[in-house]
Design a protein around this motif. Structure first.
Motif, PDB file in Angstrom:
ATOM      1  N   GLY A  94       7.006  11.701   4.713  1.00 26.18           N
ATOM      2  CA  GLY A  94       6.287  10.471   4.994  1.00 26.18           C
ATOM      3  C   GLY A  94       7.170   9.249   4.950  1.00 26.18           C
ATOM      4  N   ILE A  96      10.456   6.985   6.336  1.00 22.39           N
ATOM      5  CA  ILE A  96      11.095   6.738   7.618  1.00 22.39           C
ATOM      6  C   ILE A  96      12.427   7.471   7.691  1.00 22.39           C
ATOM      7  N   TYR A 190       4.019   5.892   7.614  1.00 23.42           N
ATOM      8  CA  TYR A 190       4.933   6.204   6.516  1.00 23.42           C
ATOM      9  C   TYR A 190       4.450   5.543   5.227  1.00 23.42           C
ATOM     10  N   ASP A 193       6.932   5.408   2.105  1.00 21.77           N
ATOM     11  CA  ASP A 193       8.268   4.822   2.220  1.00 21.77           C
ATOM     12  C   ASP A 193       8.357   3.564   1.360  1.00 21.77           C
TER      13      ASP A 193
END
Length: 280
Positions: A94, A96, A190, A193
């Motif tokens: 999840g 980047i 994401y 992140d």
């Protein structure tokens, strides 16, 4: 740390300056990146790179490891191995990715006549070709957040780099809306992140303009544009600018091209020969 240092050295040796978007810079004892070049690409000091490779440094942070993985063009598996060697937990799914698939790398190499920059989903520049550096300016001189196009646009509009690109008020407004839209979409794709969350927090705190656009849920999309590039030696150049998404990834490719048989096309050909050499 000793094993980490040996691995970093081996990975540095396998990346050529051309692959990293840097000029070859004369004769070399080895084909890979010099420590100074890796330091530039990762936004770290040369002394720190030396201490890492010699096993004399404490365990690097996740942020440093991510920068090294990006600079060394590591695959996701290699990046995870780097984290394990450093005693850190690899990034969770999840997050980047900065991995550039081989097909995209070949595409960049084959389009030698077009300035190209590759950005992650957060709009952090992760790769570029020599012609991009010659046209826009060398991104390797930037550090950390300075390599993020959105952060620089809102937080440091006067910083060197991309100041050669002239936009009309309409283009600037459309660019801003598209960038904010992209960043909002990235947060949905994401959610784990941490760096992306930190980026948005910095932008909302440091830029009232970004905060207002973010809270207003503006929507915008990238469209083909004719942009004016004011090159310090070659003067004004009218170039088409397109933003493409690499198939199977969230990488953004920013590409400048010139219409055939134009003055701008001739200037691009001249830049492709001279590169970053002084034109005067």
């Amino acid at each position: 740390m000793a094993e980490l240092g040996k691995t970093l050295h081996a990975w540095r040796d396998r990346v050529t300056p051309a692959e990293a978007g840097l000029p070859a810079g004369g004769r070399r004892r080895a084909p890979g990146l010099r420590r100074e070049e890796l330091a530039l690409l990762a936004g770290l000091s040369v002394d720190y790179i030396l201490r890492l490779e010699q096993g004399r440094s404490s365990a690097p942070s996740a942020q440093v490891l991510t920068a090294l993985a990006r600079a060394l063009r590591l695959t996701d598996s290699e990046r995870d191995h780097l984290f394990v060697l450093a005693g850190q937990t690899p990034p969770r799914p999840g997050a980047i990715s900065t991995y550039i698939p081989p097909g995209v790398q070949r595409l960049i190499g084959q389009l030698e006549g077009a300035p190209i920059c590759v950005c992650a989903a957060s709009w952090t520049m992760i790769s570029w070709n020599p012609l991009w550096s010659a046209l826009i300016g060398d991104p390797s001189v930037f550090r950390g957040r300075e390599r993020n196009i959105i952060w620089r646009h809102f937080m440091r509009p006067g910083i060197a780099g991309f100041d050669r690109v002239a936009q009309t008020p309409e283009q600037a407004a459309a660019f801003t809306r598209a960038m904010v839209t992209d960043l909002r979409a990235a947060t949905a794709r994401y959610p784990n992140d941490a760096d992306l969350r930190d980026l948005i927090k910095e932008l909302r705190t440091g830029s009232p303009r970004f905060a207002a656009l973010w809270d207003d849920h503006v929507v915008g999309f990238h469209e083909s544009n004719v942009k004016t590039i004011n090159h310090p030696e070659l003067g004004e150049m009218l170039l088409d600018c397109d933003v493409l998404t690499a198939p199977g990834s969230d990488l953004r490719l920013v590409i400048y091209t010139a219409a055939p048989d134009t003055e701008a096309a001739e200037k691009l050909r001249l830049l492709s020969v001279l590169g970053l050499q002084a034109l005067s």
